[in-house]
Design a protein around this motif. Structure first.
Motif, PDB file in Angstrom:
ATOM      1  N   LEU A  83       2.084  33.403  28.188  1.00 37.89           N
ATOM      2  CA  LEU A  83       1.932  32.148  27.434  1.00 37.89           C
ATOM      3  C   LEU A  83       2.105  30.949  28.354  1.00 37.89           C
ATOM      4  N   ASP A 115       3.363  31.263  14.283  1.00 41.49           N
ATOM      5  CA  ASP A 115       3.470  31.213  15.748  1.00 41.49           C
ATOM      6  C   ASP A 115       2.114  31.510  16.386  1.00 41.49           C
ATOM      7  N   HIS A 138      -0.100  29.186  18.929  1.00 41.51           N
ATOM      8  CA  HIS A 138      -0.621  29.578  20.247  1.00 41.51           C
ATOM      9  C   HIS A 138      -2.130  29.401  20.314  1.00 41.51           C
ATOM     10  N   HIS A 191      11.823  28.770  16.720  1.00 38.30           N
ATOM     11  CA  HIS A 191      11.518  27.770  17.738  1.00 38.30           C
ATOM     12  C   HIS A 191      10.273  27.051  17.269  1.00 38.30           C
ATOM     13  N   HIS A 202       5.719  27.702  23.244  1.00 40.07           N
ATOM     14  CA  HIS A 202       6.984  27.419  22.559  1.00 40.07           C
ATOM     15  C   HIS A 202       7.669  26.226  23.203  1.00 40.07           C
TER      16      HIS A 202
HETATM   17 ZN   LIG Z   1       5.069  32.793  20.182  1.00 37.82          ZN
END
Ligand SMILES: [Zn+2]
Length: 412
Positions: free
Chosen positions: A165, A301, A305, A346, A355
């Protein structure tokens, strides 16, 4: 009803990466009447889930929310995932999370999840990797979708790995596992050799024909030995027993390591297609027998992303309608005192697609709790209600600044 049956219970709905940044966040724009109602009836606040110095991610966020002091125990992501998949790690094994990724023609990391590769496709690739590169100290194991595991027997510490990531759009060759140890050299060679094994595989030939990104490299990261955590009940004596309802191996592994029951929920995938109603039902069933339940939802999440604000908004509306609403409707009828907490582990801002460690909003509701004046549940409304940034609490006890000093979100 006996006194034992009235022991207070706690349900945490953990919406992975829910928080965002800037104005008009997906949570601000989403129609989430139940979470807004709970924010008006209950307490809200801002919480630093990532203690200073730790990588922002679910492993640090969730362990901190549960009250673990990361300076004492911070297992690597790979080891937690291995436990989550039911792998028996030997004490000398080092487990790496090992993504299937797509590297583009210029040699840059283009997709950390190989274009949404399915679990079935990934299992075939894991088996090809094991056949060509496995054996001896090296073992590849399939997980869910792009998430493989790489186990290194008699592994040594000292390998530095970058999360994919954090390496998006960077050249693969500049982000290989670093270090001078033989294990670091072995990992670098596995990554490079994986390209030959994967490129010509039938799974990728078919993906190419369908215009999909290929899974043409592995990306090992998050190494760790078999995790040893004190049970959650040792940190929170009122929470004598507990369960985790989750799909991803990481969250299931954290649950097992924390001494919690981790039921299988048919239809829970961790993807956009997950069966929210089945997860909410499983959480309620678990809460009938346990003091504590953590219900984890992954999809917000993923949308973060992907940088997909609209998708993230829709996920949050689904979570409100299909998870939080049925839970609240049911718990409001229970004679047993139950505290319901909703929060992310988060932030995953769509604009950044990674993140961050920024404070995240939480809400806490139980019958009779005094409201604090929040008018809705989103980043702006909660920040308006708690305007001083330094009032953000820190999740893990003992590592706390601000107004909610030392109190875990599990004890609010
Ligand atoms: Zn993530």
């Amino acid at each position: 009803m006996t006194t034992a049956a009235l022991h207070p219970k706690r349900l945490v709905v953990l919406v992975d990466g829910m928080a965002d940044e800037g104005r008009d966040t997906p949570l601000c724009l989403a129609h989430t009447p139940c979470m807004d109602l709970l924010a008006r009836l209950g307490r809200t606040g801002l919480l630093r889930t990532i203690p200073p110095g730790y990588p922002p991610g679910s492993e640090a966020g969730i362990l901190s929310i549960l009250g673990y002091d990361l300076s004492r125990c911070f297992p690597g992501r790979g080891a937690l995932e291995a436990v989550g998949l039911g792998v028996d790690l030997r004490p000398s094994d080092v487990a790496f999370r090992c993504n299937l990724v797509h590297v583009d023609a210029s040699g840059r990391l283009a997709d950390y999840a190989a274009g949404g590769i399915t679990t079935g496709e990934a299992a075939q690739l894991a088996s090809a990797l094991q056949q060509s590169l496995g054996g001896g100290r090296v073992r590849f194991l399939a997980g869910t979708e792009h998430r493989l595991l790489l186990l290194l027997a008699d592994g040594m510490p000292g390998v530095r790995c970058v999360s994919p990531l954090d390496a998006l759009r960077r050249p693969l060759l500049s982000s290989l596992p670093a270090g001078h140890s033989p294990d670091a050299a072995l990992l670098r060679s596995l990554v490079l050799r994986s390209r030959e094994v994967l490129e010509g595989h039938e799974v990728n030939r078919l993906r190419r024909l369908r215009g999909l990104p290929t899974a043409n490299a592995i990306w090992p990261y998050g190494p760790g030995h078999c995790p040893v955590l004190p049970p959650l009940s040792a940190l929170h004596p009122a929470l004598r027993t507990g369960a985790v309802v989750a799909a991803p191996g990481l969250v299931r592994g954290i649950g097992r390591c924390a001494g919690l029951r981790v039921p299988d929920v048919p239809g829970a995938t961790g993807g956009y297609d997950t069966d929210y109603a089945a997860k909410a039902g499983a959480a309620l069933r678990a809460l009938q027998v346990e003091d504590f339940v953590l219900l984890h939802v992954e999809a917000a999440d993923t949308a973060g992303h992907e940088g997909d604000r609209e998708r993230k908004r829709l996920v949050l509306e689904d979570v409100d309608r299909l998870v939080v609403r049925p839970l609240y409707d049911e718990l409001a009828r229970w004679s047993q005192p139950v505290t319901l907490v909703v929060l992310p582990d988060h932030a995953t801002p769509c604009s950044l697609r990674v993140h961050t460690a920024a404070p995240v909003p939480y809400l806490v509701w139980r019958r009779g709790i005094g409201p604090d004046g929040a008018t809705a549940f989103n980043e702006e409304a909660v920040a308006r209600c708690h305007p001083r940034a330094d009032e953000a609490a820190v999740a893990a006890p003992g590592r706390t600044v601000g107004a909610v000093q030392g109190i875990s979100v599990l004890e609010l």
